[in-house]
Write an enzyme that holds these catalytic residues in place. Structure first.
Site, PDB file in Angstrom:
ATOM      1  N   GLN A 266       0.051  52.042  -6.217  1.00  0.00           N
ATOM      2  CA  GLN A 266      -0.830  51.930  -7.376  1.00  0.00           C
ATOM      3  C   GLN A 266      -2.285  51.984  -6.947  1.00  0.00           C
ATOM      4  O   GLN A 266      -3.094  52.709  -7.518  1.00  0.00           O
ATOM      5  CB  GLN A 266      -0.554  50.611  -8.120  1.00  0.00           C
ATOM      6  N   HIS A 269      -4.509  55.229  -6.263  1.00  0.00           N
ATOM      7  CA  HIS A 269      -4.958  56.123  -7.339  1.00  0.00           C
ATOM      8  C   HIS A 269      -6.463  56.119  -7.507  1.00  0.00           C
ATOM      9  O   HIS A 269      -7.078  57.158  -7.755  1.00  0.00           O
ATOM     10  CB  HIS A 269      -4.357  55.684  -8.682  1.00  0.00           C
ATOM     11  N   GLU A 334       1.123  47.961 -17.566  1.00  0.00           N
ATOM     12  CA  GLU A 334       1.540  49.346 -17.764  1.00  0.00           C
ATOM     13  C   GLU A 334       2.889  49.575 -17.049  1.00  0.00           C
ATOM     14  O   GLU A 334       3.844  50.024 -17.645  1.00  0.00           O
ATOM     15  CB  GLU A 334       0.458  50.248 -17.173  1.00  0.00           C
ATOM     16  N   HIS A 335       2.935  49.245 -15.746  1.00  0.00           N
ATOM     17  CA  HIS A 335       4.158  49.374 -14.949  1.00  0.00           C
ATOM     18  C   HIS A 335       4.600  47.988 -14.513  1.00  0.00           C
ATOM     19  O   HIS A 335       3.802  47.237 -13.951  1.00  0.00           O
ATOM     20  CB  HIS A 335       3.898  50.194 -13.681  1.00  0.00           C
ATOM     21  N   ASP A 368       7.096  57.981 -11.950  1.00  0.00           N
ATOM     22  CA  ASP A 368       5.885  58.809 -12.008  1.00  0.00           C
ATOM     23  C   ASP A 368       6.235  60.297 -12.023  1.00  0.00           C
ATOM     24  O   ASP A 368       5.517  61.105 -12.609  1.00  0.00           O
ATOM     25  CB  ASP A 368       4.997  58.541 -10.790  1.00  0.00           C
ATOM     26  N   HIS A 427      -1.476  55.800 -64.668  1.00  0.00           N
ATOM     27  CA  HIS A 427      -0.243  55.649 -63.899  1.00  0.00           C
ATOM     28  C   HIS A 427       0.916  55.332 -64.861  1.00  0.00           C
ATOM     29  O   HIS A 427       1.995  55.920 -64.762  1.00  0.00           O
ATOM     30  CB  HIS A 427      -0.372  54.519 -62.856  1.00  0.00           C
TER      31      HIS A 427
END
Lengths: 436, 436
Positions: A266, A269, A334-335, A368, A427
């Site tokens: 991670q 990145h 996220e993960h 991934d 209506h």
């Protein structure tokens, strides 16, 4: 004499309240001031694209990317050529990933609804693909063929008629060749050499060269994200992606080298990536930093990776897995990797996560690239309300109502009562005009 | 001597290109300048709510609504009392609507996915409700009990744990009593007397009294809509609603009084509402304005309705239904009525519409109140990419991946190849660390 390696400084907490506070700070690691300044620049870029169209795209690309992208569109034969020139082992890998992502996403197609009401009236919901989708693929360090597959496949499965990809030209004037090869494999024919907020503007408003689309997906830097927020409402967007993050919950069964590799995967990145370990094992908490340090030696992205871990890394020792699950839910990662003896049971207790990777044979990297589910996932705590990019991102639904005479008569009194209570005379009248 | 009524000025076009241009102008009827000015005020209000919490809510409500809302929360017994005091015929109507909306939305719950891959690996997608949802109900002219039902029911069907409603106090300090009665029926227990951008800020950030929620739904004025856009990303929102609109496609089988009533039923909402008739019948095009004028006589909202029709009304005479369908798709109407001989066949040809009302017994009003599908629909051309508010609005999904030893070995070479092509060394290493 060889100097002993310095061990990485990785914060380690045992106090749960302190850990919760630190996780909150990590979740909010993108600075507010920076965002406000960038937002003003993005608005100016979008306005210029709206006014000047292609001329703005060419001028801004020359300014930001140092390349004059004429023509904007990449000739189609270059996509086929990129595929042909891609090494065979990489082509096989892309094909396997493409096939697996396709297979999983095909299961996501929602069914149309057609319900018959008590009087024979028909009530339905019909799903159809959007006509045109725009796919943003970043340049530079984050220009990845996997991004192309993960965005193009759900659009293709949805049945989108026209898929338009935008990506900044590299210093040579050409995008990353493996990105082009992946686009060819995914069946994308229309690619424009433009990136940044200007590319988002082109997709939202349309220019002479680039068609206006209905939905824009794909990750990007802060400028791209702010541009997506600005045009949201005129087009649909997938999400506002922040920096990526992993949270690993591990017990005594986890191996320190594997945990270290997953945290590093991670951190490599982006200097803003976050990598968090929650563990019930004191021994694991003690051994992971050295395992990280060992794997950092000779790492091609050592500087980025070390910065991410030192700034946004964290180890927390928890009393038990319930504590770990509660802390994880505060962060809504996220993960989320579950390197524990009974990952299924723990997954059940988790409320908020983009994707959960269960057990020792499921490093995040398989998700991934090729497991099948989408790798575009909610960041920065947005897993509280959002999920992965999916086939539904490229679909929209239309409601269908067909009343008959009997249904109208049976419900007319109620419709008239409700309309009159809201002061909406016509209506009520629109129903009365249809009664015998 | 009685003055003969003036006939309404309703634009009527026969040239298709002119009609398309006019529809484009109608779709963009909210002024850009007004939006930019309001956006700055909204940002200031949101910032104040974030800094000052409840104190800002009370002060801003006093300023904008002329009432000091202390306490902010409406005592729960007032909801039960509102229900008890609601006239019996209206209670029956609300109950019928609630039951029918509930029945239809129950069909929308998506199924979880659990797929077994070729090596026995498990790939899944799990849906869960958000924990907390915020429901905005406007005040004043647009304070409608139907809004409460249409927003609360999908949230309840999704299984949202905590539903928080906000609505501005009326001049008496209390919201519309029928709105409170509908909230009681829908099972809402938590209502705060605050509206406008300040209410959206409270739901997005939380205050001492009002909890931060995960998703905000419900219609509102320009300030509410801009506030929803500003907080989008920190919370999910349903959509950015513009003024409402109806497009009627009618052939020679349609009755002018019914078409007139349906156009009036849209126009009576708001001076910015749009009401459009596309017809293949010259006779219908000629007779509808007089039918409108007749129904406007004594209409309780005659001024609003007339303004909407004169500014944003339109009749187009088309050669055939294909032409009408193509024009309708340019506009992508929120509501589309098909008053034609074969409405199903025509509905198939339509690409873009929020909801389609088929045949002579389906005035839009039945869908507004009780047919079953949601009445919160995409406006301003956004039906190109969006659909009705739905149960999914209150759900999010999490991906699940569980590889086994065999699956990891079978795919390792491809994952390593892809990771190395992207320069992500530790992604590859995280797989290698798990091979025998």
């Amino acid at each position: 004499m060889v100097a002993s390696p310095t061990t990485i400084t990785l914060a380690c907490l045992r106090d749960q309240a302190a850990a919760a506070a630190r996780l909150e700070a990590i979740a909010q690691r993108t600075s507010g001031e920076q965002i406000i300044q960038a937002a003003a620049r993005v608005d100016a870029i979008l306005e210029r694209v709206r006014r000047e169209g292609d001329a703005a795209l060419i001028a801004l690309t020359e300014e930001f990317d140092g390349v004059r992208p004429e023509p904007l569109r990449i000739p189609q034969q270059e996509l086929a050529a990129a595929w042909e020139q891609c090494p065979a082992h990489l082509r096989r890998a892309l094909e396997l990933a493409h096939e697996r992502i396709l297979a999983f996403h095909r299961h996501q197609r929602p069914s149309d609804l057609a319900v018959t009401g008590p009087h024979g009236e028909l009530l339905g919901r019909r799903w159809r693909p959007v006509e045109r989708a725009g796919l943003y693929v970043p340049g530079g360090r984050a220009s990845y063929p996997s991004t192309v597959l993960m965005n193009a496949v759900p659009a293709k499965v949805a049945g989108v008629g026209r898929l338009v990809m935008v990506t900044p030209p590299g210093p040579t004037g050409q995008p990353n060749p493996t990105v082009l090869a992946a686009a060819h494999l995914a069946g994308i024919e229309e690619i424009y050499r433009v990136g940044g907020a200007q590319a988002i503007g082109a997709l939202a408003y349309g220019t002479a060269s680039i068609p206006r689309v209905d939905v824009i997906t794909g990750p990007g830097n802060l400028y791209v994200t702010l541009a997506k927020k600005a045009v949201y409402g005129q087009v649909a967007i997938d999400s506002l992606a922040g920096p990526s993050e992993v949270l690993v919950i591990a017990d005594h069964t986890a191996r320190p080298e594997q945990v270290a590799a997953d945290l590093l995967a991670q951190a490599e990145h982006d200097p803003l990536a976050a990598a968090i370990l929650l563990t019930t094992s004191e021994a694991l908490a003690r051994s992971v930093p050295a395992a990280i340090e060992a794997q950092l030696s000779g790492h091609p992205r050592a500087a980025i990776t070390r910065a991410a871990l030192e700034n946004w890394g964290l180890i927390v020792v928890c009393e038990d897995l319930d504590q770990a699950a509660a802390l994880s839910d505060c962060f809504a990662p996220e993960h989320l990797e579950l390197l524990v003896e009974e990952p299924e049971a723990l997954a059940e207790r988790i409320q908020h996560a983009g994707a959960i990777f269960l057990g020792p044979y499921t490093p995040e990297a398989v998700g991934d690239y090729l497991a099948g589910p989408n790798h575009t996932l909610p960041t920065s705590g947005t897993a509280r309300f959002a999920g992965a990019l999916s086939v539904e991102t490229f679909l929209r639904h239309t409601s269908l109502i067909r009343f008959n005479r009997q249904a109208l008569h049976a419900t007319a009194e109620a419709v008239v009562a409700l309309a009159e209570s809201e002061g909406l005379h016509s209506h009520a009248e629109s129903v009365r005009q249809r009664l015998d």
